[in-house]
Structure formats: structure tokens, C-alpha cells
Design an enzyme around this catalytic site. Structure first.
Site, mmCIF file in Angstrom:
data_model
loop_
_atom_site.group_PDB
_atom_site.id
_atom_site.type_symbol
_atom_site.label_atom_id
_atom_site.label_comp_id
_atom_site.label_asym_id
_atom_site.label_seq_id
_atom_site.Cartn_x
_atom_site.Cartn_y
_atom_site.Cartn_z
ATOM 1 N N HIS A 74 0.814 -1.228 0.000
ATOM 2 C CA HIS A 74 0.000 0.000 0.000
ATOM 3 C C HIS A 74 0.845 1.275 0.000
ATOM 4 O O HIS A 74 0.290 2.376 -0.116
ATOM 5 C CB HIS A 74 -0.933 0.040 1.207
ATOM 6 C CG HIS A 74 -2.016 -0.995 1.182
ATOM 7 N ND1 HIS A 74 -2.874 -1.149 0.119
ATOM 8 C CD2 HIS A 74 -2.372 -1.942 2.097
ATOM 9 C CE1 HIS A 74 -3.721 -2.150 0.376
ATOM 10 N NE2 HIS A 74 -3.435 -2.650 1.563
ATOM 11 N N ASP B 66 -2.926 -10.568 -2.333
ATOM 12 C CA ASP B 66 -3.519 -10.009 -1.113
ATOM 13 C C ASP B 66 -4.953 -9.572 -1.422
ATOM 14 O O ASP B 66 -5.249 -9.141 -2.537
ATOM 15 C CB ASP B 66 -2.678 -8.815 -0.644
ATOM 16 C CG ASP B 66 -3.089 -8.291 0.719
ATOM 17 O OD1 ASP B 66 -2.384 -8.594 1.696
ATOM 18 O OD2 ASP B 66 -4.111 -7.561 0.800
ATOM 19 N N ASP C 28 -5.017 -12.558 3.425
ATOM 20 C CA ASP C 28 -6.250 -12.048 4.008
ATOM 21 C C ASP C 28 -7.481 -12.272 3.130
ATOM 22 O O ASP C 28 -8.574 -11.833 3.480
ATOM 23 C CB ASP C 28 -6.116 -10.566 4.398
ATOM 24 C CG ASP C 28 -5.349 -9.744 3.380
ATOM 25 O OD1 ASP C 28 -5.068 -10.258 2.271
ATOM 26 O OD2 ASP C 28 -5.023 -8.580 3.688
HETATM 27 ZN ZN LIG Z 1 -4.396 -7.004 2.696
#
Ligand SMILES: [Zn+2]
Length: 310
Positions: free
Chosen positions: A124, A161, A245
Site C-alpha cells: 500500500h 492479497d 487475508d
Molecule cells: Zn491485505
């Protein structure tokens, strides 16, 4: 051979109580990878990255900004989700350095593939903005290192992810030698990752997945859109942003993948690496917030890498 890059300094990157991106994530992973079936892995401690390596992903003033925000005690926020403690600078620089060392080892041919077990995560972190628990864009920097330092012509990054790898996409947007493929639940944080985002030279492929979808939908999307695109790119190295996740048990998202889905995807990416780049894969930990699911998923992911690296 498979290389496991460990980052003990990642245990000194502290976040506030209740924060999902916590020290225990790395402790659980280290515990899982200490099982006897992983004895054959080569292990190394992640070295510190140099500042010039950080410049592959970020401008100097951003690097200076992060360093200035590292507190002498306690914790400091870089954004509402992203925290730094006194140990965060070393943790983050060793995370980047671990990725670079893994690339060096795999391109030197001493290891067929590698997994970098590190935190904070990186995907990110945009060129000039820390966000989403991430300080530096670990995997994008590693991709540019492979291009700039090793002189590769083409690399690919696959990010599975559950959240969109907006930071990696930002760093690689105008890098025509890098293909970025990212699957993510949409809608979800950080709000980017629509199929219409295609990069500065059609070098980005985003694969949105609807909330509630599971392994069947994931396999269908990867088979229909990602695998031929990846093969056609003919990368000389495949990097993976391995977040876990999308697991059905994860508290931060609503996909329904299982460990077997992570194993299938890892196997599939290794199959393509075998076809196009002599099996060269460097995988780096991103997210994953249910501790038992995270540990079990990392274990199957590294098991697949290990079987290919044998
Ligand atoms: Zn994540």
C-alpha cells in the site's frame, strides 16, 4: 533450493493495542516455519537496504519524511492506519533489504525461489505516501532492483492479497518493463484496483473479485485473465505479493479462500515460472490477520515453493 529470508527486526515494529497488523503475526509465522518439514530451507537474516535502494521506489523527500516521523519512544502515526515505533526504521529497511537479497540469490541461481517473512508489509505504500500499514513499497522496489541493478528486461509482480496493491501499482505505473497483476475484493480498502486501471503502458492487470466469492471464482478469474497474460509477458523473474487475508477466516475482508486455494495459486504461478523463467520466484509477505489462518496459509505457500525448489 528455497531461501527463507527472516526479519527478526520486524518484531520491533510496534502498533497500538488492537491493531490487526501486529507483532504476533510474524511470531506465528516464525513458529509455523520452524516445523521439521521446513528444515531443508536455507535461512538468512534480512540485511538492511541502503537508501539508494529505497530511491528505486520513493523520492528522497518521502524517505526523509518517514525517517523524521520515527519516534524516539512510543508510537507515531503516519496516517490513520499506519504507525511507526522506534524499531520501525530498521524493520522496514530490513524488509526492503530482505526482498533485494532474495532477488539477488534467485537471479544468481543459488536458490530457485525464496520467501521473505517480514513486516511491516509494503504493497500500500505509494511513491510519496505511507498508508495501509505500509512504509516502503517492498516488492515494487525489488522489481525495479531486478531491472536496474541486474539488468533484466521484463519482470512480473502478482499480488493476491485481498486488498489492492495500490502502492506497487503507483510505483510501477510508468515502468513498462514490469507487469503488475493484482486480484482484490472490490469494494474494499483502499478503493482502487478497478479493471479500468491499466497502467501507463497497459502494464497493469486488475482482477476485481466480489465480496463473498471463494476459491472457485478466484481460480476462474486467474485462469481466464491472468495466466496467459503472465506467460505472454515472458518475465525473467516473478515476484509475488503474498497476502493471506482473502482467507475465509480473515477479519478484514469477505472472501472465502482456503489454504488449498493458496496452494493451488502458488503451484500455478510456479508452473508458469518453470515455463518462462527457470522457476525464479520471489514471494514476500503482505497481509493476513487471522493468526491461525495466516500461519497455516503461509505454511502451504512455502511448502509449494519448497517442493519446486528441491
Ligand atoms: Zn491485505
Amino acid at each position: 533450493m528455497t531461501l527463507l529470508v527472516e526479519n527478526p527486526a520486524g518484531l520491533d515494529h510496534l502498533t497500538p493495542p488492537g491493531h490487526p497488523e501486529r507483532v504476533e503475526r510474524l511470531e506465528e509465522i516464525n513458529e509455523a516455519l520452524s516445523a521439521p518439514e521446513f528444515d531443508s530451507l536455507t535461512r538468512m537474516i534480512a540485511p538492511m537496504a541502503s537508501e539508494s535502494a529505497l530511491l528505486l521506489g520513493h523520492p528522497q523527500d518521502y524517505i526523509d519524511h518517514v525517517r523524521a516521523r520515527i519516534p524516539e519512544s512510543g508510537m507515531a502515526g503516519l496516517d490513520p492506519d499506519t504507525w511507526a515505533s522506534p524499531g520501525s526504521w530498521e524493520a522496514a529497511l530490513r524488509g526492503v533489504g530482505g526482498c533485494l537479497a532474495a532477488v539477488d540469490a534467485v537471479l544468481a541461481g543459488t536458490h530457485r525461489n525464496a520467501f521473505v517473512a517480514t513486516r511491516p508489509p509494503g504493497h500500500h505504500a505509494e511513491r510519496d505516501r505511507a498508508m495501509g500499514f505500509c512504509l516502503f513499497s517492498n516488492v515494487a522496489i525489488a522489481a525495479r532492483h531486478a531491472l536496474e541493478v541486474h539488468g533484466l528486461s521484463r519482470v512480473a509482480v502478482v499480488d493476491f492479497d485481498v486488498h489492492h496493491g495500490n502502492g506497487t501499482q503507483d510505483v510501477l505505473w510508468n515502468e513498462p518493463r514490469a507487469l503488475f497483476i493484482s486480484s482484490q475484493q472490490i469494494p474494499l480498502y483502499p478503493g482502487t484496483g478497478a479493471a479500468s486501471e491499466r497502467g501507463g503502458s497497459n502494464n497493469v492487470l486488475n482482477l476485481p473479485l466480489p465480496p463473498g466469492s471463494g476459491g472457485i471464482e478466484m481460480r476462474r478469474v486467474y485462469q481466464a485473465q491472468a495466466f496467459d497474460r503472465l506467460r505472454g509477458w515472458q518475465p525473467e523473474l516473478i515476484l509475488i505479493s503474498a497476502g493471506f487475508d482473502a482467507h475465509v477466516d480473515d477479519p478484514l475482508a469477505n472472501l472465502a479462500w482456503t489454504e488449498e486455494d493458496f496452494a493451488w495459486l502458488t503451484r500455478s504461478l510456479c508452473d508458469i515460472a518453470d515455463e518462462v523463467c527457470a522457476g525464479r520466484v520471489v514471494s514476500t509477505l503482505e497481509g493476513g490477520y487471522d493468526l491461525p489462518a495466516l500461519a497455516a496459509s503461509v505454511a502451504v505457500h512455502v511448502t509449494e515453493l519448497k517442493e519446486r525448489g528441491a
